[in-house]
Design an enzyme around this catalytic site. Structure first.
Site, short mmCIF file in Angstrom:
data_model
loop_
_atom_site.label_atom_id
_atom_site.label_comp_id
_atom_site.label_asym_id
_atom_site.label_seq_id
_atom_site.Cartn_x
_atom_site.Cartn_y
_atom_site.Cartn_z
N ASP A 104 19.52 -20.68 -8.67
CA ASP A 104 19.38 -19.65 -7.60
C ASP A 104 18.21 -19.03 -7.73
O ASP A 104 17.77 -18.69 -8.67
CB ASP A 104 20.51 -18.47 -7.67
CG ASP A 104 22.00 -19.05 -7.63
OD1 ASP A 104 22.27 -19.82 -6.77
OD2 ASP A 104 22.82 -18.45 -8.41
N ASP B 76 16.79 -8.94 -9.93
CA ASP B 76 17.66 -9.67 -10.96
C ASP B 76 16.70 -9.79 -12.32
O ASP B 76 17.40 -9.37 -13.20
CB ASP B 76 17.79 -11.09 -10.63
CG ASP B 76 18.60 -11.20 -9.33
OD1 ASP B 76 19.75 -10.77 -9.43
OD2 ASP B 76 18.57 -12.33 -8.39
N GLU C 136 22.92 -14.53 -16.83
CA GLU C 136 22.95 -15.50 -15.60
C GLU C 136 21.33 -15.91 -15.53
O GLU C 136 20.88 -16.88 -14.98
CB GLU C 136 23.42 -14.86 -14.45
CG GLU C 136 23.31 -15.86 -13.45
CD GLU C 136 23.63 -15.06 -12.02
OE1 GLU C 136 24.01 -15.88 -11.04
OE2 GLU C 136 23.81 -14.02 -12.03
N GLU C 137 20.26 -15.02 -15.92
CA GLU C 137 19.19 -15.05 -15.91
C GLU C 137 18.32 -15.91 -16.89
O GLU C 137 17.06 -16.06 -16.64
CB GLU C 137 18.37 -14.00 -15.34
CG GLU C 137 19.02 -13.02 -14.27
CD GLU C 137 19.19 -13.89 -12.94
OE1 GLU C 137 18.17 -14.62 -12.64
OE2 GLU C 137 20.19 -13.63 -12.17
N ASP D 4 25.98 -10.69 -16.15
CA ASP D 4 25.43 -10.85 -14.82
C ASP D 4 24.73 -9.57 -14.88
O ASP D 4 25.28 -8.77 -14.62
CB ASP D 4 26.31 -11.43 -14.06
CG ASP D 4 25.74 -11.68 -12.66
OD1 ASP D 4 24.47 -11.48 -12.40
OD2 ASP D 4 26.36 -12.23 -11.67
N LEU E 12 23.07 -8.38 -12.36
CA LEU E 12 23.03 -7.77 -10.83
C LEU E 12 23.83 -8.80 -10.11
O LEU E 12 23.13 -9.58 -9.40
CB LEU E 12 21.89 -7.46 -10.49
CG LEU E 12 21.51 -6.46 -9.10
CD1 LEU E 12 22.25 -5.15 -9.56
CD2 LEU E 12 20.07 -6.30 -8.67
N ASP E 13 25.06 -8.78 -10.12
CA ASP E 13 25.84 -9.52 -9.26
C ASP E 13 25.78 -8.97 -7.95
O ASP E 13 25.73 -7.88 -7.64
CB ASP E 13 27.37 -9.51 -9.82
CG ASP E 13 28.14 -10.23 -8.99
OD1 ASP E 13 28.33 -11.41 -8.89
OD2 ASP E 13 29.22 -9.66 -8.18
N GLU F 169 30.91 -14.04 -15.69
CA GLU F 169 31.53 -13.58 -14.38
C GLU F 169 33.10 -13.63 -14.51
O GLU F 169 33.80 -12.70 -14.38
CB GLU F 169 30.96 -14.40 -13.21
CG GLU F 169 29.56 -13.98 -12.91
CD GLU F 169 28.95 -14.78 -11.97
OE1 GLU F 169 28.18 -14.29 -11.17
OE2 GLU F 169 29.32 -16.05 -11.85
#
Length: 279
Positions: free
Chosen positions: A35, A41, A64-65, A83, A85-86, A226
């Site tokens: 992504d 993010d 996630e990042e 995560d 910033l979902d 998540e």
């Protein structure tokens, strides 16, 4: 663990403030799952990393990042997977977004998930903490998170939130969704997992699903930061969380940090229906 919760509260307050005034643009980079990263993010990830890495109880951060786990303390016993910033792609249209945290003791294994936390950045900043029960807190005028209520799911709900491109759904999932709408369920789907699951939880029940699709046969949502944190929350609130084979999500074998899975979260009635339709 209170120190970890307090660290998360601090990070959430800082992210809520950053969302009001920071740059909404994209970076030139992609995260570990391909992504394109928004500047928000990256900033949210930096805020959480800076805050939680100061806590000696935390030995690793999984984001996630971040492509790999980040070791932060040799003495810690907890891994925080998150995560930052979902739903970040919805910030530019001012939809509610959030942050999700799973706290694992010892190793990154569903059986070791001992607490989950998530925040929602909307008209109000809210925080849900799940350890022995699921509790909702709201940020007050003094800048503190004040207890609002304990959250419990009813046996049956009225809301249906389902993701993935419809052209990629298989027939079983299509029939499941059609049957819910035939029963009078209302569509509630924003594209931010945290906001949609939060709505179902606060309204007392319903179904959130992100199925296997033709372009993502193993699902799109990531387990460690998540899917599993919300599976823990939903079960603790009296609900259920299963994959596309009806298997309990908290019993999945987690082999990779960014592993994905189809997922279904809901009240007893909806998950029984999921199992019947997908069998």
């Amino acid at each position: 663990m209170k120190e970890i919760f307090d660290g998360i509260k601090t990070a959430v307050k800082d992210i809520a403030q950053a969302l009001k005034y920071s740059d909404f643009g994209y970076t030139a980079n992609q995260n570990a799952t391909g992504d394109t990263q928004l500047k928000l993010d990256v900033l949210s990830d930096e805020i959480i990393t800076k805050t939680l890495s100061k806590i000696n109880l935390v030995k690793e951060l999984v984001s996630e990042e971040k492509e790999k786990a980040l070791k932060v303390s040799g003495d810690g016993e907890y891994i925080v997977a998150y995560d930052p910033l979902d739903g970040s792609s919805l910030v530019d249209v001012n939809f509610a977004v959030g942050s999700i945290f799973g706290i694992y003791k010892g190793s990154l294994n569903p059986a070791n998930l001992v607490a989950s936390v998530y925040s929602v950045y909307g008209p109000r900043t809210e925080l849900v903490i799940a350890k022995d029960k699921v509790e909702l807190f709201r940020l007050d005028k003094q800048g503190d998170f004040a207890f609002a209520s304990e959250l419990r799911l009813k046996e049956k709900g009225k809301l249906n939130a389902t993701g993935g491109l419809q052209k990629g759904w298989d027939e079983k999932h299509k029939n499941l969704i059609k049957s819910l709408f035939d029963e009078g369920y209302r569509l509630r789907y924003s594209g931010a997992m945290v906001s949609d699951l939060h709505q179902i939880l606060l309204k007392g029940g319903g179904l959130f699903s992100y199925p296997a699709t033709s372009d993502a046969p193993k699902g799109k949502l990531r387990l460690s930061f998540e899917v599993l944190p919300f599976a823990f929350i939903y079960e603790l609130a009296g609900g259920y969380a299963v994959d596309n084979e009806g298997k309990r999500l908290l019993e999945i074998n987690l082999e990779k940090v960014h592993q994905t899975s189809p997922c279904y979260f809901g009240s007893k009635y909806e998950i029984d229906k999921v199992k019947a339709c997908l069998a």
